[in-house]
Design a protein around this motif. Structure first.
Motif, mmCIF file in Angstrom:
data_model
loop_
_atom_site.group_PDB
_atom_site.id
_atom_site.type_symbol
_atom_site.label_atom_id
_atom_site.label_comp_id
_atom_site.label_asym_id
_atom_site.label_seq_id
_atom_site.Cartn_x
_atom_site.Cartn_y
_atom_site.Cartn_z
ATOM 1 N N VAL A 46 0.846 -1.191 0.000
ATOM 2 C CA VAL A 46 0.000 0.000 0.000
ATOM 3 C C VAL A 46 0.882 1.241 0.000
ATOM 4 N N GLY A 47 0.476 2.244 -0.784
ATOM 5 C CA GLY A 47 1.151 3.532 -0.801
ATOM 6 C C GLY A 47 0.122 4.637 -0.628
ATOM 7 N N PHE A 48 0.586 5.780 -0.139
ATOM 8 C CA PHE A 48 -0.314 6.900 0.146
ATOM 9 C C PHE A 48 0.156 8.147 -0.587
ATOM 10 N N VAL A 49 -0.828 8.937 -1.063
ATOM 11 C CA VAL A 49 -0.553 10.230 -1.679
ATOM 12 C C VAL A 49 -1.412 11.255 -0.947
ATOM 13 N N VAL A 50 -0.752 12.155 -0.235
ATOM 14 C CA VAL A 50 -1.445 13.224 0.485
ATOM 15 C C VAL A 50 -0.780 14.529 0.054
ATOM 16 N N SER A 51 -1.399 15.231 -0.886
ATOM 17 C CA SER A 51 -0.784 16.414 -1.483
ATOM 18 C C SER A 51 -0.974 17.664 -0.624
ATOM 19 N N LYS A 52 -0.327 18.728 -1.045
ATOM 20 C CA LYS A 52 -0.436 20.006 -0.328
ATOM 21 C C LYS A 52 -1.840 20.589 -0.392
ATOM 22 N N ALA A 53 -2.651 20.103 -1.318
ATOM 23 C CA ALA A 53 -4.032 20.576 -1.402
ATOM 24 C C ALA A 53 -4.826 20.183 -0.155
ATOM 25 N N VAL A 54 -4.371 19.144 0.548
ATOM 26 C CA VAL A 54 -5.059 18.682 1.752
ATOM 27 C C VAL A 54 -4.851 19.660 2.903
ATOM 28 N N GLY A 55 -3.682 20.268 2.987
ATOM 29 C CA GLY A 55 -3.405 21.216 4.061
ATOM 30 C C GLY A 55 -1.918 21.353 4.297
ATOM 31 N N ASN A 56 -1.573 22.006 5.403
ATOM 32 C CA ASN A 56 -0.155 22.179 5.724
ATOM 33 C C ASN A 56 0.432 20.844 6.182
ATOM 34 N N SER A 57 1.705 20.839 6.519
ATOM 35 C CA SER A 57 2.376 19.576 6.818
ATOM 36 C C SER A 57 1.782 18.858 8.026
ATOM 37 N N VAL A 58 1.333 19.596 9.015
ATOM 38 C CA VAL A 58 0.731 18.976 10.201
ATOM 39 C C VAL A 58 -0.564 18.262 9.825
ATOM 40 N N VAL A 59 -1.385 18.913 9.035
ATOM 41 C CA VAL A 59 -2.664 18.329 8.611
ATOM 42 C C VAL A 59 -2.419 17.130 7.703
ATOM 43 N N ARG A 60 -1.490 17.264 6.753
ATOM 44 C CA ARG A 60 -1.191 16.156 5.843
ATOM 45 C C ARG A 60 -0.705 14.934 6.609
ATOM 46 N N HIS A 61 0.166 15.142 7.584
ATOM 47 C CA HIS A 61 0.693 14.023 8.349
ATOM 48 C C HIS A 61 -0.405 13.364 9.193
ATOM 49 N N ARG A 62 -1.313 14.162 9.727
ATOM 50 C CA ARG A 62 -2.432 13.609 10.503
ATOM 51 C C ARG A 62 -3.307 12.728 9.614
ATOM 52 N N VAL A 63 -3.606 13.217 8.410
ATOM 53 C CA VAL A 63 -4.415 12.434 7.472
ATOM 54 C C VAL A 63 -3.674 11.154 7.101
ATOM 55 N N TYR A 64 -2.371 11.245 6.862
ATOM 56 C CA TYR A 64 -1.564 10.069 6.515
ATOM 57 C C TYR A 64 -1.595 9.032 7.641
ATOM 58 N N LEU A 83 -1.520 -4.446 -5.197
ATOM 59 C CA LEU A 83 -0.880 -3.149 -4.993
ATOM 60 C C LEU A 83 -1.980 -2.102 -4.907
ATOM 61 N N VAL A 84 -1.930 -1.265 -3.873
ATOM 62 C CA VAL A 84 -2.973 -0.275 -3.628
ATOM 63 C C VAL A 84 -2.339 1.091 -3.421
ATOM 64 N N VAL A 85 -2.920 2.110 -4.033
ATOM 65 C CA VAL A 85 -2.534 3.503 -3.796
ATOM 66 C C VAL A 85 -3.767 4.234 -3.287
ATOM 67 N N VAL A 86 -3.623 4.898 -2.144
ATOM 68 C CA VAL A 86 -4.712 5.665 -1.547
ATOM 69 C C VAL A 86 -4.360 7.144 -1.693
ATOM 70 N N ARG A 87 -5.196 7.887 -2.404
ATOM 71 C CA ARG A 87 -4.962 9.320 -2.603
ATOM 72 C C ARG A 87 -5.990 10.102 -1.808
ATOM 73 N N ALA A 88 -5.513 10.908 -0.872
ATOM 74 C CA ALA A 88 -6.412 11.715 -0.039
ATOM 75 C C ALA A 88 -6.843 12.964 -0.806
ATOM 76 N N LEU A 89 -8.106 13.302 -0.675
ATOM 77 C CA LEU A 89 -8.646 14.528 -1.263
ATOM 78 C C LEU A 89 -8.695 15.616 -0.192
ATOM 79 N N PRO A 90 -8.816 16.884 -0.570
ATOM 80 C CA PRO A 90 -8.815 17.966 0.431
ATOM 81 C C PRO A 90 -9.847 17.803 1.537
ATOM 82 N N SER A 91 -10.981 17.190 1.249
ATOM 83 C CA SER A 91 -12.009 17.024 2.281
ATOM 84 C C SER A 91 -11.594 16.021 3.361
ATOM 85 N N ALA A 92 -10.524 15.273 3.138
ATOM 86 C CA ALA A 92 -10.034 14.330 4.155
ATOM 87 C C ALA A 92 -9.468 15.044 5.369
ATOM 88 N N ALA A 93 -9.099 16.313 5.216
ATOM 89 C CA ALA A 93 -8.508 17.063 6.327
ATOM 90 C C ALA A 93 -9.493 17.238 7.478
#
Length: 113
Positions: A46-64, A83-93
């Motif tokens: 499994v891999g994760f993609v949490v972009s800057k659109a989700v929030g600042n580094s603290v928020v991104r790490h919390r979502v991750y 193989l799985v890739v999970v991409r967080a959207l901004p509403s995940a914050a």
């Protein structure tokens, strides 16, 4: 924490899963999954993609961290070699862990059908 054998780390693997795998979108995340063509004994990764659109580094790490915890519970139920890739959207914050778990479960069921 995911075991090292269950982590998707190479950029080429992320690209392969996103390009060739099945996709299911939910309000807070998108799940891409690629199942092997032939039976294998390789562990699921499994891999994760949490972009800057989700929030600042603290928020991104919390979502991750929340996503990692949710996925860890589903790892044993995945077919071997998936193989799985999970991409967080901004509403995940703003989402709770329960919301993320519900979205992930629903999306995973759809892509593994």
């Amino acid at each position: 924490m995911l075991p090292p054998a269950a982590r998707l780390t190479r950029s080429q693997d992320f690209g392969l899963v996103v390009r060739r795998g099945r996709r299911a979108g939910r309000p807070r995340l998108v799940v891409h999954a690629l199942t092997p063509d032939v039976p294998t004994l390789d562990p699921s990764k499994v891999g994760f993609v949490v972009s800057k659109a989700v929030g600042n580094s603290v928020v991104r790490h919390r979502v991750y961290r929340r996503l990692r915890h949710v996925v860890r519970d589903h790892l044993a139920g995945m077919p071997a070699g998936t193989l799985v890739v999970v991409r967080a959207l901004p509403s995940a914050a703003e989402a709770s862990s329960a919301d993320l778990a519900a979205d992930f479960s629903s999306a995973l069921r759809k892509v593994l059908r």
